[in-house]
Design a protein around this motif. Structure first.
Motif, mmCIF file in Angstrom:
data_model
loop_
_atom_site.group_PDB
_atom_site.id
_atom_site.type_symbol
_atom_site.label_atom_id
_atom_site.label_comp_id
_atom_site.label_asym_id
_atom_site.label_seq_id
_atom_site.Cartn_x
_atom_site.Cartn_y
_atom_site.Cartn_z
ATOM 1 N N LYS A 108 0.763 -0.966 -0.537
ATOM 2 C CA LYS A 108 0.631 0.214 -0.275
ATOM 3 C C LYS A 108 0.939 1.263 -0.150
ATOM 4 C CE LYS A 108 -3.269 2.360 3.285
ATOM 5 N NZ LYS A 108 -2.181 2.620 3.877
ATOM 6 N N LEU A 109 2.036 1.372 1.222
ATOM 7 C CA LEU A 109 2.684 2.894 1.335
ATOM 8 C C LEU A 109 3.357 2.676 -0.114
ATOM 9 C CD1 LEU A 109 3.518 2.704 4.895
ATOM 10 C CD2 LEU A 109 1.782 4.040 4.052
ATOM 11 N N ALA A 110 3.943 1.352 -0.923
ATOM 12 C CA ALA A 110 4.918 1.283 -2.364
ATOM 13 C C ALA A 110 3.874 2.354 -3.052
ATOM 14 C CB ALA A 110 5.475 0.383 -2.398
ATOM 15 N N ARG A 111 3.029 1.496 -3.378
ATOM 16 C CA ARG A 111 1.685 2.466 -4.367
ATOM 17 C C ARG A 111 1.509 4.271 -4.307
ATOM 18 N NH1 ARG A 111 -1.217 -2.098 -3.890
ATOM 19 N NH2 ARG A 111 -2.659 -0.859 -2.226
ATOM 20 N N GLU A 112 2.052 4.573 -2.926
ATOM 21 C CA GLU A 112 1.978 6.095 -2.186
ATOM 22 C C GLU A 112 3.119 6.831 -2.801
ATOM 23 O OE1 GLU A 112 -0.101 6.122 1.837
ATOM 24 O OE2 GLU A 112 -1.278 5.326 0.987
ATOM 25 N N GLY A 113 4.164 6.077 -3.307
ATOM 26 C CA GLY A 113 5.539 6.573 -3.524
ATOM 27 C C GLY A 113 6.353 5.895 -2.220
ATOM 28 N N PHE A 114 6.404 5.203 -1.160
ATOM 29 C CA PHE A 114 7.382 6.049 0.223
ATOM 30 C C PHE A 114 8.364 3.827 -0.530
ATOM 31 C CE2 PHE A 114 4.190 6.839 2.437
ATOM 32 C CZ PHE A 114 4.475 7.765 3.596
ATOM 33 N N GLU A 115 9.527 4.616 0.102
ATOM 34 C CA GLU A 115 10.453 3.291 0.112
ATOM 35 C C GLU A 115 10.434 3.152 2.152
ATOM 36 O OE1 GLU A 115 14.372 4.647 -1.613
ATOM 37 O OE2 GLU A 115 12.909 6.460 -2.260
ATOM 38 N N PHE A 116 10.903 1.524 2.059
ATOM 39 C CA PHE A 116 11.249 1.527 2.986
ATOM 40 C C PHE A 116 12.527 0.426 3.710
ATOM 41 C CE2 PHE A 116 7.461 0.415 0.951
ATOM 42 C CZ PHE A 116 6.083 0.472 1.742
ATOM 43 N N ILE A 117 12.958 0.959 5.182
ATOM 44 C CA ILE A 117 13.766 0.321 5.584
ATOM 45 C C ILE A 117 13.007 -0.958 6.736
ATOM 46 C CG2 ILE A 117 15.093 0.821 8.075
ATOM 47 C CD1 ILE A 117 15.726 3.152 7.337
ATOM 48 N N MET A 118 13.814 -2.099 5.851
ATOM 49 C CA MET A 118 13.090 -3.597 7.045
ATOM 50 C C MET A 118 15.003 -3.591 7.734
ATOM 51 S SD MET A 118 11.975 -6.737 5.915
ATOM 52 C CE MET A 118 11.014 -7.456 6.762
ATOM 53 N N ILE A 119 13.759 -3.565 9.066
ATOM 54 C CA ILE A 119 15.142 -3.958 10.124
ATOM 55 C C ILE A 119 14.470 -5.777 9.964
ATOM 56 C CG2 ILE A 119 15.040 -4.157 12.439
ATOM 57 C CD1 ILE A 119 14.130 -1.060 12.750
ATOM 58 N N GLY A 120 15.950 -6.850 9.466
ATOM 59 C CA GLY A 120 15.241 -7.577 10.327
ATOM 60 C C GLY A 120 16.564 -8.602 9.866
#
Ligand code: SF4
Length: 215
Positions: A108-120
Motif C-alpha cells: 500500500k505505501l509503495a503505491r503511495e511512493g514510499f521507500e522502506f527500511i526493513m529491520i531484520g
C-alpha cells in the motif's frame, strides 16, 4: 532441582495454524503435500509431518506439475507466489496473518511512493518474503551501523520490522533510523508480533531465577 516452565511457551498461533493447514491438506488430498520451507524450525514437528507425507522444499523446481503446495507461516515474495501460480500448483497459503499485515502495508505505501527500511536478518525466509513484495526501494538493516548506509532516493520513507526480532535490539536500531531519518513513517502498531514479545518478556523474568534456560 526445580524446573520452571515459561508462560507463554510453545508454538505461537501462526505456527499452530500453519501445521494445521498442512495436516488438513494431507487428510483431504493425501500424500504427498509439498511445503515451501520448513513450516516451523522444530525437527520433531517436521519429521512427524514428513512421516505423514509432507515434502519440504526450498525451490519450486522440486515440485512436480499439478502438486499441492503450502507456503509456510513466514510468507513468500511476489516472485515465488507468481511462479507457483504459473506452474499451476494447487496452493494453500499458511502465511501468518501478522506477516501478511506487513506485506499489505508495504504494498500500500509503495503505491503511495514510499521507500522502506526493513529491520531484520538477512537470509531469513520472512525477510526474503517481505523484501520480495517490491522489486526495489526496500533496504535491509541488520544492526545500528547498517542504518547510515541507507541512501533512499526520495523523501518518503517508512520502516517495517521482521516479526520475530528481539524487541530490545529492534528498539536500538529504530532509534538510529529515527535519528538519521526524522521524517520516517512508523507502523501504527509495531510489527514484532505479540507472541514473540510475550516470550521475550517471560524469559526476561525467568532468566535471573534459573541456572540454565532450555529453548
Ligand atoms: S508472526 Fe508471530 S504469531 Fe505469526 S508465525 Fe511469526 S512468530 Fe508466530
Amino acid at each position: 532441582n526445580d524446573v520452571l516452565l515459561a508462560e507463554p511457551r510453545g508454538f505461537c498461533a501462526g505456527v499452530d495454524r500453519a501445521i494445521e493447514i498442512v495436516e488438513r491438506a494431507l487428510t483431504r488430498f493425501g500424500a504427498p503435500i509439498y511445503v515451501r520451507h520448513e513450516i516451523v524450525h522444530n525437527t520433531y514437528v517436521v519429521n512427524d509431518l514428513k512421516a505423514k507425507g509432507a515434502i519440504f522444499i526450498e525451490d519450486l523446481a522440486e515440485v512436480p506439475p499439478g502438486a499441492t503446495l503450502v507456503f509456510s507461516a513466514h510468507g513468500v515474495s511476489r516472485q515465488v507466489r507468481d511462479e507457483a501460480q504459473q506452474r499451476g500448483f494447487q496452493i494453500f497459503d499458511a502465511t501468518c496473518p501478522l506477516v501478511t499485515k506487513v506485506h499489505v502495508e508495504v504494498a500500500k505505501l509503495a503505491r503511495e511512493g514510499f521507500e522502506f527500511i526493513m529491520i531484520g536478518h538477512k537470509g531469513h525466509p520472512e525477510v526474503e518474503g517481505t523484501m520480495g513484495q517490491l522489486s526495489d526501494g526496500i533496504y535491509l538493516v541488520e544492526d545500528v551501523a547498517d542504518v547510515a548506509r541507507v541512501q533512499p532516493r526520495g523523501r518518503q520513507l517508512a520502516v517495517v520490522t521482521q516479526t520475530t526480532l528481539s524487541v530490545d535490539d529492534a528498539a536500538q536500531i529504530l532509534a538510529e533510523v529515527k535519528r538519521l531519518f526524522p521524517h520516517v513513517r512508523e507502523p501504527k502498531q509495531q510489527d514484532i508480533c505479540y507472541a514473540t514479545q510475550n516470550r521475550q518478556d517471560a524469559i526476561k523474568v525467568m532468566a535471573p531465577q534459573v541456572d540454565i534456560v532450555i529453548v
